[in-house]
Design an enzyme around this catalytic site. Sequence first.
Site, PDB file in Angstrom:
ATOM      1  N   CYS A  44       3.685   2.591  -3.073  1.00  0.00           N
ATOM      2  CA  CYS A  44       3.423   1.215  -3.916  1.00  0.00           C
ATOM      3  C   CYS A  44       4.297   0.169  -3.575  1.00  0.00           C
ATOM      4  O   CYS A  44       4.029  -0.822  -3.632  1.00  0.00           O
ATOM      5  CB  CYS A  44       3.403   1.604  -5.295  1.00  0.00           C
ATOM      6  SG  CYS A  44       4.989   2.454  -6.004  1.00  0.00           S
ATOM      7  N   GLU A  59       0.979   1.243 -13.754  1.00  0.00           N
ATOM      8  CA  GLU A  59       2.034   0.951 -12.664  1.00  0.00           C
ATOM      9  C   GLU A  59       1.020   0.772 -11.446  1.00  0.00           C
ATOM     10  O   GLU A  59       0.251   2.099 -10.995  1.00  0.00           O
ATOM     11  CB  GLU A  59       2.865   2.353 -12.569  1.00  0.00           C
ATOM     12  CG  GLU A  59       3.916   2.475 -13.799  1.00  0.00           C
ATOM     13  CD  GLU A  59       5.026   1.422 -13.689  1.00  0.00           C
ATOM     14  OE1 GLU A  59       5.332   1.108 -12.351  1.00  0.00           O
ATOM     15  OE2 GLU A  59       5.411   1.037 -14.627  1.00  0.00           O
ATOM     16  N   ASN A 115      -0.007   9.917  -3.908  1.00  0.00           N
ATOM     17  CA  ASN A 115       0.962   9.640  -3.050  1.00  0.00           C
ATOM     18  C   ASN A 115       2.373  10.035  -3.328  1.00  0.00           C
ATOM     19  O   ASN A 115       3.230  10.321  -2.335  1.00  0.00           O
ATOM     20  CB  ASN A 115       1.260   7.977  -2.605  1.00  0.00           C
ATOM     21  CG  ASN A 115       1.522   7.222  -3.810  1.00  0.00           C
ATOM     22  OD1 ASN A 115       1.078   7.438  -4.616  1.00  0.00           O
ATOM     23  ND2 ASN A 115       2.369   6.398  -3.546  1.00  0.00           N
TER      24      ASN A 115
HETATM   25  P1  NAD Z   1      -6.573   5.507  -7.776  1.00  0.00           P
HETATM   26  O1  NAD Z   1      -6.524   4.441  -8.536  1.00  0.00           O
HETATM   27  O2  NAD Z   1      -7.664   5.748  -7.032  1.00  0.00           O
HETATM   28  O3  NAD Z   1      -6.262   6.965  -8.553  1.00  0.00           O
HETATM   29  C1  NAD Z   1      -5.507   6.843  -9.736  1.00  0.00           C
HETATM   30  C2  NAD Z   1      -5.790   8.214 -10.339  1.00  0.00           C
HETATM   31  O4  NAD Z   1      -6.924   7.686 -11.435  1.00  0.00           O
HETATM   32  C3  NAD Z   1      -6.202   9.503  -9.926  1.00  0.00           C
HETATM   33  O5  NAD Z   1      -5.742  10.401 -10.730  1.00  0.00           O
HETATM   34  C4  NAD Z   1      -7.691   9.420 -10.157  1.00  0.00           C
HETATM   35  O6  NAD Z   1      -8.427  10.714 -10.209  1.00  0.00           O
HETATM   36  C5  NAD Z   1      -7.777   8.489 -11.362  1.00  0.00           C
HETATM   37  N1  NAD Z   1      -8.932   7.968 -11.795  1.00  0.00           N
HETATM   38  C6  NAD Z   1     -10.181   7.483 -11.013  1.00  0.00           C
HETATM   39  N2  NAD Z   1     -10.927   7.078 -11.831  1.00  0.00           N
HETATM   40  C7  NAD Z   1     -10.770   7.316 -12.814  1.00  0.00           C
HETATM   41  C8  NAD Z   1     -11.491   7.126 -14.261  1.00  0.00           C
HETATM   42  N3  NAD Z   1     -12.573   6.259 -14.224  1.00  0.00           N
HETATM   43  N4  NAD Z   1     -10.986   7.314 -15.425  1.00  0.00           N
HETATM   44  C9  NAD Z   1      -9.816   7.845 -15.347  1.00  0.00           C
HETATM   45  N5  NAD Z   1      -8.823   8.404 -14.089  1.00  0.00           N
HETATM   46  C10 NAD Z   1      -9.415   7.628 -13.004  1.00  0.00           C
HETATM   47  O7  NAD Z   1      -5.222   5.718  -6.831  1.00  0.00           O
HETATM   48  P2  NAD Z   1      -4.539   6.508  -5.799  1.00  0.00           P
HETATM   49  O8  NAD Z   1      -5.716   6.079  -4.353  1.00  0.00           O
HETATM   50  O9  NAD Z   1      -4.660   7.863  -6.065  1.00  0.00           O
HETATM   51  O10 NAD Z   1      -3.188   5.948  -5.424  1.00  0.00           O
HETATM   52  C11 NAD Z   1      -3.055   4.509  -4.739  1.00  0.00           C
HETATM   53  C12 NAD Z   1      -2.671   3.398  -5.649  1.00  0.00           C
HETATM   54  O11 NAD Z   1      -1.695   3.935  -6.750  1.00  0.00           O
HETATM   55  C13 NAD Z   1      -2.233   2.263  -4.818  1.00  0.00           C
HETATM   56  O12 NAD Z   1      -2.567   1.035  -5.037  1.00  0.00           O
HETATM   57  C14 NAD Z   1      -0.791   2.640  -5.069  1.00  0.00           C
HETATM   58  O13 NAD Z   1      -0.126   1.201  -4.922  1.00  0.00           O
HETATM   59  C15 NAD Z   1      -0.598   2.892  -6.536  1.00  0.00           C
HETATM   60  N6  NAD Z   1       0.694   3.207  -6.767  1.00  0.00           N
HETATM   61  C16 NAD Z   1       1.562   2.639  -7.650  1.00  0.00           C
HETATM   62  C17 NAD Z   1       2.722   3.027  -7.985  1.00  0.00           C
HETATM   63  C18 NAD Z   1       3.521   2.533  -8.976  1.00  0.00           C
HETATM   64  O14 NAD Z   1       4.603   2.856  -9.693  1.00  0.00           O
HETATM   65  N7  NAD Z   1       3.388   1.097  -9.292  1.00  0.00           N
HETATM   66  C19 NAD Z   1       3.240   4.207  -7.540  1.00  0.00           C
HETATM   67  C20 NAD Z   1       2.635   5.168  -6.719  1.00  0.00           C
HETATM   68  C21 NAD Z   1       1.154   4.405  -6.329  1.00  0.00           C
END
Ligand code: NAD
Length: 484
Positions: free
Chosen positions: A286, A252, A156
């Site tokens: 987020c 995060e 995002n």
């Molecule tokens: P996601 O958890 O689906 O993926 C995040 C990352 O993890 C991606 O790069 C993905 O390829 C990787 N990933 C997936 N499976 C993995 C594994 N088994 N091992 C290692 N890496 C793996 O999240 P998303 O859909 O890309 O993003 C949305 C989420 O991120 C929402 O929940 C949002 O709230 C959160 N977010 C949090 C913050 C914060 O700073 N707190 C900021 C932005 C987004």
Amino acid sequence: MKTKMHGNPMFVAGKWIEKEDVIEVLNPQDNSFISTVPSASKEDMLLAIEEAKEGAKIAAKMPVHLRISILNKAAEHIEENQEKFAATIALEGSKTIREATAEVRRCIQTLKISAEEARRIHGETIPFDQAEGSEDRIGYYYRFPIGIIAAITPFNDPLNLVAHKVGPAIASGNAIIVKPATLTPLSALLLAEAFDYAGLPPKVLSVITGKGSKIGDLLVTHPAVRMVSFTGGLDTGEAIARKAGLKKISMELGSNSPVIVLSDADIETAVESTVSGAFYAVGQNCLGVQRIYIEEEIYEKFSTLFIDHVSKYKVGDKMLETTDMGPMINEREAIRVERWVDEAIAKGAKLLIGGERNGAFYSPTVLTDVPSNCTIAQQEIFGPVVLLYPVADFDSAIEKSNDVNYGLQAGIFTKDIDKAFEAIGRMDVGGIMINDSSDYRIDGMPFGGVKGSGIGREGVKFTIQEMTEPRVVSFKLAHKRLFS
Ligand code: NAD
């Protein structure tokens, strides 16, 4: 998704590498083809880790003035190529061009702040003579880099959230391997280009594109990787934390942020701020506003004005400056949002506006009377849907705000300073914004959550704390006391 086409190479320890096996990057607006990136294998990831071992030594030895000049040069490169960076964010993700341009500006800030913080990584002297028998010791601690950092980032904010890990890692003398989101890898590769241009020594940074399911485990479990810095969803974060073992972890994660609007608030300001907070980046944010608790006496006025603002939202082509909201990241996500809204309506929720899907587009949606047993009332929607709740009083607003498994940020609109301070004390969150929505952040403030929203804090100076470890030094003197 696999094709034989070639497009963008990935950045492995200072070298740009192409692969036969690639992943297509598509524009979520119309599924049109943008480019390909390598689908990295475990061998590629192993190579990045092996090279990073050397990279960590190089990074740690880099004098602070060099770290500062590289970070500033990378920031300048991004500044000079702002349009390209913004267009890439907007094309591969779901931000509008206006939102993408704002993210590029934030990224420049993040790198410039990283350059400033590089000169402020301080230790302190330790009064060893507080312990009996240690009167003849003097000493202090330094903060040392921890070595190799794994950075895993979401779709995002595909540029600035990568910069929030890479900037502090370089500032504090670490090597870093980035695994960007599979859907939006191009912005992270552009960031690598900026550091390549800025003269970052090879091996300090890698950006390895590919699927988390294929290369993620190796990255997070490898013993040479000393810290996993993850930004993403709760489920992925929990799975990674379980696997990572004995290493530093920064998580995060998401939220379903609450905002409280008390009857003494400036309603117009509260409406403008919460509408923007709910629908920024199509609600895929987020700290986006998901639950608004409004005191009963102003509920009608607030909700009428809120719907009026939402009805003027321009949804459409994200590349137009005039568009307020583009598509979601893909149709699958839009269908999930549709399902959660339909479930809430079936259980008795009232749809005030929106609720329409067209491919990956989902209209800005407002619900009220949402029963607490609906998925949408408990989980993170991560889409353009906001829930309005009338509440009897301040106490009930606080209790309901806290009654979820998340706690990233919250907002409260009031002119009553006592209530504002009470909310600061009682809300279980990592940040509380008075007279702003939950969707407020600058890149230099501590940022992170409690409960299911994560562990640790980002915000350059705070990330640097997490990415360094103290090393204590004690000198035993021949004489009893330093000061005599
Ligand atoms: P996601 O958890 O689906 O993926 C995040 C990352 O993890 C991606 O790069 C993905 O390829 C990787 N990933 C997936 N499976 C993995 C594994 N088994 N091992 C290692 N890496 C793996 O999240 P998303 O859909 O890309 O993003 C949305 C989420 O991120 C929402 O929940 C949002 O709230 C959160 N977010 C949090 C913050 C914060 O700073 N707190 C900021 C932005 C987004």
